[in-house]
Motif scaffolding. Sequence first.
Motif, PDB file in Angstrom:
ATOM      1  N   ILE A 403      22.958   3.234 -26.233  1.00 50.69           N
ATOM      2  CA  ILE A 403      23.219   4.170 -27.331  1.00 50.69           C
ATOM      3  C   ILE A 403      23.630   5.533 -26.784  1.00 50.69           C
ATOM      4  N   LYS A 404      22.979   5.967 -25.719  1.00 49.68           N
ATOM      5  CA  LYS A 404      23.340   7.262 -25.123  1.00 49.68           C
ATOM      6  C   LYS A 404      24.791   7.260 -24.638  1.00 49.68           C
ATOM      7  N   ILE A 405      25.211   6.175 -24.021  1.00 49.20           N
ATOM      8  CA  ILE A 405      26.586   6.084 -23.499  1.00 49.20           C
ATOM      9  C   ILE A 405      27.596   6.177 -24.637  1.00 49.20           C
ATOM     10  N   LEU A 406      27.239   5.672 -25.820  1.00 46.77           N
ATOM     11  CA  LEU A 406      28.161   5.685 -26.956  1.00 46.77           C
ATOM     12  C   LEU A 406      28.398   7.081 -27.521  1.00 46.77           C
ATOM     13  N   ASN A 407      27.521   8.024 -27.182  1.00 44.93           N
ATOM     14  CA  ASN A 407      27.662   9.407 -27.678  1.00 44.93           C
ATOM     15  C   ASN A 407      27.681   9.448 -29.208  1.00 44.93           C
ATOM     16  N   VAL A 408      26.690   8.798 -29.807  1.00 45.48           N
ATOM     17  CA  VAL A 408      26.583   8.703 -31.264  1.00 45.48           C
ATOM     18  C   VAL A 408      26.144  10.048 -31.836  1.00 45.48           C
ATOM     19  N   GLN A 409      26.626  10.366 -33.039  1.00 46.21           N
ATOM     20  CA  GLN A 409      26.257  11.641 -33.674  1.00 46.21           C
ATOM     21  C   GLN A 409      24.965  11.531 -34.470  1.00 46.21           C
ATOM     22  N   TYR A 410      24.775  10.444 -35.179  1.00 49.85           N
ATOM     23  CA  TYR A 410      23.550  10.210 -35.956  1.00 49.85           C
ATOM     24  C   TYR A 410      22.956   8.856 -35.576  1.00 49.85           C
ATOM     25  N   LEU A 411      21.630   8.829 -35.459  1.00 49.86           N
ATOM     26  CA  LEU A 411      20.878   7.579 -35.351  1.00 49.86           C
ATOM     27  C   LEU A 411      19.758   7.651 -36.372  1.00 49.86           C
ATOM     28  N   LEU A 412      19.806   6.784 -37.368  1.00 49.00           N
ATOM     29  CA  LEU A 412      18.785   6.744 -38.402  1.00 49.00           C
ATOM     30  C   LEU A 412      17.900   5.541 -38.150  1.00 49.00           C
ATOM     31  N   GLY A 413      16.587   5.787 -37.964  1.00 49.14           N
ATOM     32  CA  GLY A 413      15.673   4.694 -37.650  1.00 49.14           C
ATOM     33  C   GLY A 413      14.454   4.672 -38.553  1.00 49.14           C
ATOM     34  N   GLU A 414      14.098   3.482 -38.999  1.00 43.80           N
ATOM     35  CA  GLU A 414      12.843   3.260 -39.728  1.00 43.80           C
ATOM     36  C   GLU A 414      11.930   2.486 -38.791  1.00 43.80           C
ATOM     37  N   PHE A 415      10.683   2.935 -38.632  1.00 43.58           N
ATOM     38  CA  PHE A 415       9.827   2.414 -37.568  1.00 43.58           C
ATOM     39  C   PHE A 415       8.493   1.904 -38.094  1.00 43.58           C
ATOM     40  N   ALA A 416       8.098   0.743 -37.565  1.00 38.04           N
ATOM     41  CA  ALA A 416       6.745   0.242 -37.810  1.00 38.04           C
ATOM     42  C   ALA A 416       5.749   1.192 -37.138  1.00 38.04           C
ATOM     43  N   THR A 417       4.591   1.359 -37.742  1.00 39.39           N
ATOM     44  CA  THR A 417       3.630   2.365 -37.253  1.00 39.39           C
ATOM     45  C   THR A 417       2.575   1.800 -36.307  1.00 39.39           C
ATOM     46  N   GLN A 418       2.402   0.476 -36.272  1.00 37.53           N
ATOM     47  CA  GLN A 418       1.310  -0.098 -35.487  1.00 37.53           C
ATOM     48  C   GLN A 418       1.545   0.103 -33.978  1.00 37.53           C
ATOM     49  N   ASP A 419       0.505   0.577 -33.297  1.00 35.82           N
ATOM     50  CA  ASP A 419       0.617   0.863 -31.861  1.00 35.82           C
ATOM     51  C   ASP A 419       0.931  -0.382 -31.040  1.00 35.82           C
ATOM     52  N   ARG A 420       0.565  -1.568 -31.561  1.00 33.54           N
ATOM     53  CA  ARG A 420       0.767  -2.800 -30.793  1.00 33.54           C
ATOM     54  C   ARG A 420       2.234  -3.107 -30.552  1.00 33.54           C
ATOM     55  N   TYR A 421       3.107  -2.483 -31.321  1.00 33.67           N
ATOM     56  CA  TYR A 421       4.537  -2.703 -31.117  1.00 33.67           C
ATOM     57  C   TYR A 421       5.104  -1.864 -29.973  1.00 33.67           C
ATOM     58  N   TYR A 422       4.296  -0.936 -29.458  1.00 33.07           N
ATOM     59  CA  TYR A 422       4.798  -0.014 -28.429  1.00 33.07           C
ATOM     60  C   TYR A 422       3.869  -0.007 -27.219  1.00 33.07           C
ATOM     61  N   PRO A 423       3.691  -1.163 -26.580  1.00 33.20           N
ATOM     62  CA  PRO A 423       2.725  -1.260 -25.479  1.00 33.20           C
ATOM     63  C   PRO A 423       3.097  -0.382 -24.282  1.00 33.20           C
ATOM     64  N   GLU A 424       4.386  -0.131 -24.056  1.00 35.44           N
ATOM     65  CA  GLU A 424       4.786   0.666 -22.887  1.00 35.44           C
ATOM     66  C   GLU A 424       4.389   2.133 -23.049  1.00 35.44           C
ATOM     67  N   ARG A 425       4.572   2.679 -24.280  1.00 32.36           N
ATOM     68  CA  ARG A 425       4.248   4.086 -24.517  1.00 32.36           C
ATOM     69  C   ARG A 425       2.911   4.273 -25.207  1.00 32.36           C
ATOM     70  N   GLY A 426       2.453   3.279 -25.948  1.00 32.79           N
ATOM     71  CA  GLY A 426       1.109   3.318 -26.521  1.00 32.79           C
ATOM     72  C   GLY A 426       1.030   3.697 -27.982  1.00 32.79           C
ATOM     73  N   SER A 427       2.009   4.445 -28.489  1.00 34.88           N
ATOM     74  CA  SER A 427       1.958   4.859 -29.892  1.00 34.88           C
ATOM     75  C   SER A 427       3.364   5.142 -30.396  1.00 34.88           C
ATOM     76  N   LEU A 428       3.510   5.220 -31.719  1.00 36.87           N
ATOM     77  CA  LEU A 428       4.821   5.514 -32.294  1.00 36.87           C
ATOM     78  C   LEU A 428       5.275   6.919 -31.928  1.00 36.87           C
ATOM     79  N   ASN A 429       4.357   7.906 -31.972  1.00 30.29           N
ATOM     80  CA  ASN A 429       4.756   9.274 -31.638  1.00 30.29           C
ATOM     81  C   ASN A 429       5.342   9.360 -30.232  1.00 30.29           C
ATOM     82  N   ASP A 430       4.684   8.705 -29.292  1.00 25.91           N
ATOM     83  CA  ASP A 430       5.195   8.710 -27.928  1.00 25.91           C
ATOM     84  C   ASP A 430       6.523   7.954 -27.840  1.00 25.91           C
ATOM     85  N   GLU A 431       6.667   6.911 -28.656  1.00 25.92           N
ATOM     86  CA  GLU A 431       7.901   6.138 -28.647  1.00 25.92           C
ATOM     87  C   GLU A 431       9.066   6.976 -29.192  1.00 25.92           C
ATOM     88  N   ILE A 432       8.806   7.764 -30.220  1.00 25.25           N
ATOM     89  CA  ILE A 432       9.857   8.620 -30.784  1.00 25.25           C
ATOM     90  C   ILE A 432      10.331   9.627 -29.739  1.00 25.25           C
TER      91      ILE A 432
END
Length: 504
Positions: A403-432
């Motif tokens: 996505i970074k290489i594409l040089n996109v102007q807008y990225l709109l994302g809807e995200f699940a809130t459960q921490d189990r989906y983000y084991p590498e970072r641990g939480s949604l806030n850290d993932e954002i």
Amino acid sequence: MEGTNNYMIFDQEAINNKIKYLDKILQNTELVNEVVNKHLSKPYEIYKLDRVWEPGGGSTLFKIATAYKEYLLKVKHKSVWVESRLEKEKEFTRKSSLLNEYEFINYISTEWVPEILFYEEANDFCFLALEYLQTFNKLINKISVVELLDVWREIYDNVYYLYLQGIVHTDIHEHNICFRNKKPILIDFEEAKFIAQKMDFKDSLDYIGQNQIGNVGEFPSGFGIEGFTCLSRLKNVFKLLVTNSLPQLIEECNFDHSCPFNKDELQHPDQRIYQSINLPGIYVEGQRPIRDSRKLIVRYLICLLGRHISPINYLDIGCNLGMFCFQAAVSPIVRRSIGVEAHSKYVDLANILMFLNDIPNTDILQFICGEDRLDELDSKIDFITMLSVYHHISQKEKLLKEIKILNVQYLLGEFATQDRYYPERGSLNDEINFIQNKTGFKFCYLITKSKDYNRPIYLFSNSYVSVIKRLFIKILSSRFYFLGTPFLVIAEKWSNVKYRRNEK
């Protein structure tokens, strides 16, 4: 003598000859055997075939059956000429219609026209022997709805090829589509003509049936859908066939663990589709609402972005049934709308819905994020949506780098809130934070939450989005969305006018 039929002009003498010599060859079957004997070794058998309608083109039809192969033999008197001409043509060709067909098939010489066994003239009769093919009606109900769409695309491409060659077939309908196995073959070039058309393909005779050059004639009344014998009418025939198969296909596209790309280990079985379908004539409630406020947000962001960048190329990651792609494609600001989806069943259904609703400038592609590369889409991308799909993607970091290489102007994302989906970072806030760092967006806004799932929706942007604009987005996504929709319509009109001015 000439008669007219809405700019399709007919040679009355050719029509009279057709009636005069109709099936005269049946009084001289020995001649048929003599001609066939020159080209085929015995044993073989010859059977007379019925015409689809009477008198039709006027050929007497035979089936020749050998031990290894079957052939179609068309026989017609030499004086039964090409009976029609377009208004632009100055005169009739006075060429035997079977000779005309033979010459056109020879000239085109591709795998999607019939193979020729022989053409011969004898005792004032023309004989054209072709490979024997399966008729449209016999095969069409034996192929899947997905194959049906592939057949349509092949026919479209083949007729486009004729257009590029300056050829007008003039008689495109289902009875002139046959099959070699499951490959569509375009037949019956008796009334084909060389006419270069200096216009877009979708304005050409074989596409819409009528333009300033004339028209191709109409499909016989009482035998099916009425209209000109062209692709536009044939497309309606295919739409009817596809629509009949749609309910079963929708049932197979439910979203739960039957989808191999669903990473939600706790989800219960669910027979519903994920995105609701709300298209003309097709209304199916899914897990997400029919009136999906996220669509209003996407519409507004297209307006905002279109004031600075136009036209826009839009990409929906995890597009499911393509509803957001279809909506984006409606905007004149959007040059190309692309949807990528990992599950082939969803891709198939999305493409069928796109076909049924004539959605323009849209591609729905099977694509596994992190395995397939976004740069292979061969398109500059300005706006990406990634709605409730990020947590299902295994190779998140690889996707973000692309996505970074594409040089996109807008990225709109809807995200699940459960921490189990983000084991590498641990939480949604850290993932954002991780997403923003990896993609390099200058701004990240929590703009709202989805009404149904209460999931946070973030906008990553390379330009500042004012507080007023973000407040408007919240209104559009709230239960008071109806207060904002009139202003959204005004904003769209203003953006469209500005885009058209810039085009000029």
